[in-house]
Design an enzyme around this catalytic site. Structure first.
Site, mmCIF file in Angstrom:
data_model
loop_
_atom_site.group_PDB
_atom_site.id
_atom_site.type_symbol
_atom_site.label_atom_id
_atom_site.label_comp_id
_atom_site.label_asym_id
_atom_site.label_seq_id
_atom_site.Cartn_x
_atom_site.Cartn_y
_atom_site.Cartn_z
ATOM 1 N N ARG A 1 0.798 -1.219 0.000
ATOM 2 C CA ARG A 1 0.000 0.000 0.000
ATOM 3 C C ARG A 1 0.838 1.280 0.000
ATOM 4 N NH1 ARG A 1 -2.704 -4.027 1.672
ATOM 5 N NH2 ARG A 1 -0.723 -4.536 2.627
ATOM 6 N N THR A 2 1.785 1.368 0.919
ATOM 7 C CA THR A 2 2.450 2.662 1.110
ATOM 8 C C THR A 2 3.258 3.047 -0.133
ATOM 9 O OG1 THR A 2 2.588 2.063 3.433
ATOM 10 C CG2 THR A 2 3.845 3.991 2.748
ATOM 11 N N LYS B 1 26.105 -2.646 0.258
ATOM 12 C CA LYS B 1 27.581 -2.579 0.341
ATOM 13 C C LYS B 1 28.034 -1.838 1.598
ATOM 14 C CE LYS B 1 27.363 -1.813 -4.595
ATOM 15 N NZ LYS B 1 27.442 -0.676 -5.531
ATOM 16 N N ARG C 1 11.065 4.059 3.527
ATOM 17 C CA ARG C 1 10.691 3.112 4.590
ATOM 18 C C ARG C 1 11.965 2.389 5.011
ATOM 19 N NH1 ARG C 1 5.745 -1.070 4.495
ATOM 20 N NH2 ARG C 1 4.735 0.845 5.168
ATOM 21 N N HIS D 1 4.659 5.716 11.655
ATOM 22 C CA HIS D 1 4.173 5.585 10.277
ATOM 23 C C HIS D 1 3.158 6.730 10.074
ATOM 24 C CE1 HIS D 1 3.046 3.974 6.521
ATOM 25 N NE2 HIS D 1 2.758 2.733 6.840
HETATM 26 N N1 CP Z 1 -0.295 -0.246 5.952
HETATM 27 C C1 CP Z 1 0.894 -0.408 5.333
HETATM 28 O O1 CP Z 1 1.910 0.229 5.656
HETATM 29 O O2 CP Z 1 0.861 -1.337 4.335
HETATM 30 P P1 CP Z 1 2.132 -1.761 3.458
HETATM 31 O O3 CP Z 1 3.124 -2.421 4.409
HETATM 32 O O4 CP Z 1 1.603 -2.700 2.422
HETATM 33 O O5 CP Z 1 2.723 -0.528 2.883
#
Ligand code: CP
Length: 305
Positions: A53-54, A83, A104, A132
């Site tokens: 999703r993100t 590396k 991320r 998040h």
């Molecule tokens: N909710 C969420 O962060 O989903 P993903 O890990 O698929 O990005």
């Protein structure tokens, strides 16, 4: 230039401005009238941990706004981090190529480090079990859309409250709105970290910690389920002990309010029975769709304020 690293840095005014723009973005997407306000801009999406999703919603949001995207979807092995390059060096390079950087990372605190060396806006797309913020903003947007308000709500959080970065970002945002009550329902091994309960206590926020899902269902306007995060456990045995302790079953639905909503950041594994998906109160797929509109608004916000 604005970074979005922690939800705790967002004021109510900033949140409301992002939520209002998210609504306009949703309307424009549905009418086919999105303006290419990021034309000639480049968005870098660098993911050291898996995501559906993100990453894909940030990339879709960028494309819809007219930007171009560069990305590394397995940056741990497919970028020079493999590396041994530091997050600081990687970010400095990214900020010489892109106009907005979305990262991320599996380690808490890495996004703060990245933002300190970047001369382009950095968005935290999840750092370990820490935060998040884009998920928390889309959660607020969903709550506002489904309940029509962000105050006077009882929110029951169930599952892995120790490792849920979503919850760690969402709770501070919900405490900005008056008369919200939190139920934190988890086995003791997966309880909300003390720093969060201490902060709620200090700020006079109403909350209860509980050990069985059933106890929190009756009063909840929102049941926010979370996945037990296998990837954060140091050994498989500890995970096996707790992985199936909290499952929302179809039979639980009868105990919930008619206008309650069931949220989940997704992915869900087995913590929600499949039959729950067809209940109209299950809002998690609508919630995920909202992520697109909110991330469009966030991209605009970090670049243009
Ligand atoms: N909710 C969420 O962060 O989903 P993903 O890990 O698929 O990005």
């Amino acid at each position: 230039m604005q970074h979005i690293i922690s939800s705790k840095e967002l004021s109510k005014d900033k949140i409301e401005s992002i939520l209002n723009r998210s609504k306009e973005m949703e309307e424009a997407c549905k009418k086919g009238t999105v303006e290419p306000i990021l034309k000639d801009k480049i968005v870098a999406c660098i993911f050291f941990e898996p995501s559906t999703r993100t990453r894909l919603s940030f990339e879709t949001a960028s494309l819809k706004l007219g930007a171009q995207v560069i990305s590394a979807e397995n940056a741990e092995t497919n970028s020079s981090a493999y590396k041994g390059e530091t997050i600081e060096d990687t970010t400095k390079i990214l900020s010489s190529y892109a106009d907005i950087i979305v990262i991320r990372h599996h380690t808490a605190g890495m996004l703060l480090r990245a933002s300190k060396v970047s001369n382009k806006p950095v968005i935290n797309a999840g750092d370990g079990a820490n935060e998040h913020p884009s998920q928390a903003l889309l959660d607020l947007y969903t709550i506002q859309k489904e309940h029509g308000r962000l105050d006077n709500l009882t929110i029951a959080f169930g599952g892995d409250l120790t490792h849920s970065r979503t919850l760690h970002s969402l709770v501070p945002l919900l405490t900005l709105y008056p008369n919200n009550t939190f139920y934190f329902i988890s086995p003791k091994e997966l309880a909300l970290p003390k720093e969060y309960t201490d902060s709620l206590q200090k700020n006079g926020v109403n909350f209860k910690e509980m050990n069985t899902l059933k106890d929190g269902l009756k009063d909840a306007d929102i049941l926010y389920m979370t996945r037990v995060q296998k990837e954060r456990f140091e050994n498989a045995e500890d995970y096996e002990k707790v992985k199936d302790l909290f499952i929302l079953k179809k039979e639980h639905l009868a105990e919930m309010k008619k206008n309650a909503i069931i949220m989940h950041p997704l992915p869900k594994i087995n913590e929600i029975e499949l039959e729950v998906d067809s209940d109209p109160r299950a809002s998690y797929f609508r919630q995920a769709e909202n992520g697109l509109y909110v991330r469009m608004a966030m991209l605009e916000y970090v670049l243009k304020g």
